[in-house]
Design a protein around this motif. Structure first.
Motif, mmCIF file in Angstrom:
data_model
loop_
_atom_site.group_PDB
_atom_site.id
_atom_site.type_symbol
_atom_site.label_atom_id
_atom_site.label_comp_id
_atom_site.label_asym_id
_atom_site.label_seq_id
_atom_site.Cartn_x
_atom_site.Cartn_y
_atom_site.Cartn_z
ATOM 1 N N ALA A 202 0.848 -1.195 0.000
ATOM 2 C CA ALA A 202 0.000 0.000 0.000
ATOM 3 C C ALA A 202 0.883 1.246 0.000
ATOM 4 N N GLU A 210 -8.511 6.047 10.465
ATOM 5 C CA GLU A 210 -8.788 5.248 9.269
ATOM 6 C C GLU A 210 -9.025 3.784 9.632
ATOM 7 N N ASP A 233 -23.826 2.447 -0.231
ATOM 8 C CA ASP A 233 -22.604 3.085 0.250
ATOM 9 C C ASP A 233 -22.867 4.457 0.857
ATOM 10 N N ARG A 237 -21.733 5.337 4.589
ATOM 11 C CA ARG A 237 -20.731 6.365 4.881
ATOM 12 C C ARG A 237 -21.277 7.386 5.884
ATOM 13 N N HIS A 252 -10.941 8.496 3.468
ATOM 14 C CA HIS A 252 -11.092 7.608 2.304
ATOM 15 C C HIS A 252 -10.047 6.492 2.361
ATOM 16 N N TYR A 254 -10.143 3.395 1.718
ATOM 17 C CA TYR A 254 -10.157 2.388 0.655
ATOM 18 C C TYR A 254 -9.411 2.845 -0.600
ATOM 19 N N LEU A 255 -8.978 4.098 -0.603
ATOM 20 C CA LEU A 255 -8.177 4.558 -1.743
ATOM 21 C C LEU A 255 -6.735 4.052 -1.657
ATOM 22 N N TYR A 256 -6.306 3.657 -0.472
ATOM 23 C CA TYR A 256 -4.911 3.261 -0.275
ATOM 24 C C TYR A 256 -4.762 1.746 -0.398
ATOM 25 N N VAL A 257 -5.011 1.248 -1.596
ATOM 26 C CA VAL A 257 -4.912 -0.190 -1.841
ATOM 27 C C VAL A 257 -3.481 -0.534 -2.247
ATOM 28 N N GLN A 259 -0.342 -2.032 -4.346
ATOM 29 C CA GLN A 259 0.002 -1.968 -5.755
ATOM 30 C C GLN A 259 1.372 -2.590 -5.965
#
Length: 274
Positions: A202, A210, A233, A237, A252, A254-257, A259
């Motif tokens: 991540a 978070e 959703d 939220r 947010h 779930y934006l930090y997935v 890679q």
């Protein structure tokens, strides 16, 4: 003279063909007939052809060929520092340094398949992860995989680093993932070096807020399902923001997935806490 002979040759052929049409073209014969005209002009054409053959310039006498210039072969570019196998990455000298996080073991399983030992680890950070960089998360799964391979003499090691334990996977976002093959077998044949068949991380670790957001999403999600089986959703939220007392849309996670990443230089040792 050569040009005259050539002109006579073509003129004789033309008059020979004309003699087949009218005997009056048989100019060289006293008794003019089509056949005599054709034969007489063909004879003239043959004589002219012989003269042409005698006067035509001879081709130059072949001489020994000069040795061919050596072929210029473009030098192949130097192999890149990071070689690619068919489905994996052979680690070269890393240029980025990462520091392993202290971890706890959530799951540790092993099994044999086709004579090779597989080890699968699931870990989570044992302390604060908010300041962990992507290089630190990468170093954590790399150090864990290398250590497990040595301790178990495993041929394939899979390491999953989750952010926390929750009621389901929606709250257990993965911080890192690695598939390590120490002998390189099974990845594009046999590699001479250890291979990271997969290596993901991540962008960073999660803050306490978070982590709480993710935990609540996992717990409350089942209460916000629509009749067609989807998750509402927007309402979910809003419910989480109200429960946490924060502005809706301010977090947010779930934006930090994770890679794909390159191997890093691991600095320090992996601390496994109970």
């Amino acid at each position: 003279m050569l040009y005259v002979a050539t002109a006579v040759f073509f003129l004789a052929l033309a008059l020979g063909v004309t003699s087949l049409i009218t005997p009056r073209a048989a100019l060289l014969c006293r008794n003019k007939t089509r056949l005599k005209g054709l034969v007489s002009w063909l004879a003239v054409a043959l004589v002219a052809f012989g003269v042409i053959a005698c006067l035509a310039p001879k081709p130059p006498t072949p001489t020994a060929e000069a040795p061919a210039a050596p072929a210029v072969v473009a030098e192949a570019p130097a192999a890149p520092a990071q070689e690619k196998a068919e489905t994996g990455t052979v680690p070269a000298e890393p240029v980025v340094t990462g520091h392993p996080l202290p971890v706890r073991v959530v799951e540790n399983t092993s099994y044999e398949r086709l004579g090779r030992l597989y080890v699968e680890l699931t870990l989570l950070p044992a302390g604060d992860q908010a300041t962990a960089t992507q290089a630190d998360l990468t170093a954590t799964v790399m150090a864990a995989a290398i250590q497990a391979a040595k301790e178990n003499r495993a041929q394939v090691v899979t390491v999953t680093l989750i952010c926390q334990q929750a009621v389901n996977s929606f709250g257990e976002v993965q911080l890192g993932y690695a598939v390590y093959i120490p002998d390189g077998k099974g990845v594009g044949g046999k590699s001479p070096s250890p291979v990271w068949q997969m290596l993901d991380a991540a962008p960073r670790g999660f803050t306490p807020d978070e982590l709480e957001y993710l935990r609540l999403w996992a717990e409350l999600r089942s209460s916000y399902q629509t009749p067609d089986g989807l998750t509402d959703d927007a309402r979910l939220r809003a419910a989480i923001a109200k429960r946490m007392g924060i502005k809706e849309g301010s977090l947010h996670p779930y934006l930090y997935v994770r890679q794909p990443v390159q191997p890093v230089r691991v600095e320090g040792t992996l601390e496994v806490r109970k």
